[in-house]
Write a protein that holds these residues in place. Structure first.
Motif, PDB file in Angstrom:
ATOM      1  N   UNK A   1       0.825  -1.041  -0.132  1.00  0.00           N
ATOM      2  CA  UNK A   1      -0.018  -0.169  -0.065  1.00  0.00           C
ATOM      3  C   UNK A   1       0.866   1.343  -0.163  1.00  0.00           C
ATOM      4  N   UNK A   2       1.951   1.132   0.575  1.00  0.00           N
ATOM      5  CA  UNK A   2       2.874   2.371   0.750  1.00  0.00           C
ATOM      6  C   UNK A   2       3.383   2.548  -0.700  1.00  0.00           C
ATOM      7  N   UNK A   3       3.719   1.698  -1.345  1.00  0.00           N
ATOM      8  CA  UNK A   3       4.148   1.833  -2.704  1.00  0.00           C
ATOM      9  C   UNK A   3       3.126   2.409  -3.676  1.00  0.00           C
ATOM     10  N   UNK A   4       1.805   1.982  -3.618  1.00  0.00           N
ATOM     11  CA  UNK A   4       0.823   2.694  -4.497  1.00  0.00           C
ATOM     12  C   UNK A   4       0.605   4.053  -4.090  1.00  0.00           C
ATOM     13  N   UNK A   5       0.903   4.549  -2.531  1.00  0.00           N
ATOM     14  CA  UNK A   5       0.927   5.800  -2.364  1.00  0.00           C
ATOM     15  C   UNK A   5       1.769   6.704  -2.668  1.00  0.00           C
ATOM     16  N   UNK A   6       3.001   6.106  -2.804  1.00  0.00           N
ATOM     17  CA  UNK A   6       4.209   6.709  -3.640  1.00  0.00           C
ATOM     18  C   UNK A   6       3.834   6.977  -4.951  1.00  0.00           C
ATOM     19  N   UNK A   7       3.408   5.933  -5.572  1.00  0.00           N
ATOM     20  CA  UNK A   7       2.961   6.052  -7.062  1.00  0.00           C
ATOM     21  C   UNK A   7       2.238   6.954  -7.277  1.00  0.00           C
ATOM     22  N   UNK A   8       0.883   7.170  -6.426  1.00  0.00           N
ATOM     23  CA  UNK A   8      -0.010   8.120  -6.776  1.00  0.00           C
ATOM     24  C   UNK A   8       0.490   9.504  -6.395  1.00  0.00           C
ATOM     25  N   UNK A   9       1.403   9.626  -5.390  1.00  0.00           N
ATOM     26  CA  UNK A   9       1.845  10.976  -5.189  1.00  0.00           C
ATOM     27  C   UNK A   9       2.671  11.618  -6.328  1.00  0.00           C
ATOM     28  N   UNK A  10       3.421  10.791  -6.901  1.00  0.00           N
ATOM     29  CA  UNK A  10       4.355  11.023  -8.082  1.00  0.00           C
ATOM     30  C   UNK A  10       3.736  11.425  -9.300  1.00  0.00           C
TER      31      UNK A  10
END
Length: 249
Positions: free
Chosen positions: A230-239
Motif C-alpha cells: 500500500x505504501x508503494x501505491x501511495x508513493x506512485x499516486x503522489x508522484x
C-alpha cells in the motif's frame, strides 16, 4: 468519446543482491502491488547483481512506445542510492520517456503497522507491548539524514505503547543490534524483540539476525506485507500529482 488517460508504468527499482532470497522477496512484493491495483502495469528493475537492470527495463519500455513512467525506489530512507545512484540511472534513460522519481517508502505509519504485524506473527501480542522493548534494526547508512530518520521512527513507535524502542544498525553506524538488545535488558524490559526495518533478506538482515541471538523474539523482514504494498501505491499516486507551479511564476 473521450479516451481514458493511460496510467504511467510503475517501475520498481530494487537494490539487488547475490542472495537469491532478495529478488524472490522483491518479486513477491510486486505481485502483491499488482493484485491491489489490477490493470496497472508494474515492472521491476535492479541496480546491481540481478536482472533485468533498471536501464534494460527503461530501454524495453521506450522500444514499446511507453512514454510515461513513475520510477519508485524500493528504499526505506533517502540515503545515497536515492540521492545519487537512482537519479544517475534515470538521467541515462531513453529521452522519449517522461520519468518522475517517486519518494522512498519511509517513513510511513503503514510501515510501523507492518513492523507490528511481523512482531505479532513472531509470537508477541498487543498485550505484550508495555513490557516489551523493541530494537528497530535497520541496515545502516553513512548518511546522517537517514540515521536521524531511523531515530525519529524509533521515538514515534515508542509513543504507541512499547516499554522502549531503540534504533540499531547492521553497518556504517552504531549501535549494533546486540548492543541495543543488551541496553533494553539493562532498562528492565521483561522481554526484548528485534524488528528488522529492512525489505528483503540478504547479507545485512542476516547480520541483524545474528545480533538478535540474545533477544526473545526476532521478527521477519517486512517483505511483501500488505502495508508495504500500500505504501508503494501511495508513493506512485503522489508522484503522478501535477507539480505545483512556483510562486511568482
Amino acid at each position: 468519446m473521450r479516451t481514458k488517460p493511460v496510467r504511467p508504468v510503475l517501475v520498481v527499482i530494487a537494490h539487488g543482491s547475490r542472495d537469491p532470497r532478495h529478488a524472490a522477496t522483491v518479486h513477491a512484493l510486486v505481485r502483491r502491488v499488482r493484485s491491489l491495483r489490477p490493470g496497472m502495469r508494474v515492472e521491476t528493475g535492479f541496480l546491481d547483481f540481478n536482472i533485468p537492470s533498471v536501464h534494460g527495463v527503461l530501454e524495453s519500455l521506450a522500444a514499446e512506445g511507453v512514454r510515461d513512467v513513475v520510477a519508485l525506489p524500493l528504499l526505506l530512507t533517502r540515503a545515497f542510492h536515492a540521492k545519487a545512484d537512482i537519479p544517475a540511472v534515470l538521467r541515462d534513460a531513453p529521452p522519449q520517456l517522461r520519468i518522475r522519481q517517486a519518494d522512498v517508502l519511509g517513513p510511513s505509519p503503514l510501515l510501523l503497522a507492518a513492523l507490528e504485524r511481523r512482531l505479532y506473527e513472531a509470537g508477541l501480542t498487543p498485550a505484550d507491548k508495555s513490557s516489551t522493548g523493541v530494537v528497530l534494526a535497520s541496515a545502516g547508512s553513512s548518511d546522517p539524514e537517514a540515521i536521524a530518520v531511523i531515530a525519529d521512527i524509533a521515538r514515534e513507535w515508542w509513543h504507541t505503547g512499547w516499554c522502549a524502542v531503540r534504533p540499531a544498525f547492521a553497518s556504517a553506524s552504531l549501535p549494533r543490534t546486540e548492543d541495543a538488545v543488551r541496553e533494553l535488558r539493562a532498562l528492565g524490559c521483561e522481554r526484548v524483540a528485534v524488528a528488522p526495518y529492512v525489505l528483503a533478506p540478504g547479507f545485512l538482515p542476516d547480520r541483524i539476525a545474528r545480533g538478535a541471538a540474545e533477544a526473545d523474539v526476532l521478527a521477519d523482514v517486512l517483505g511483501p506485507a500488505p502495508e508495504v504494498a500500500r505504501v508503494l501505491l501511495e508513493r506512485y499516486d503522489e508522484a503522478r500529482l501535477p507539480v505545483p507551479a512556483a510562486l511568482g511564476a
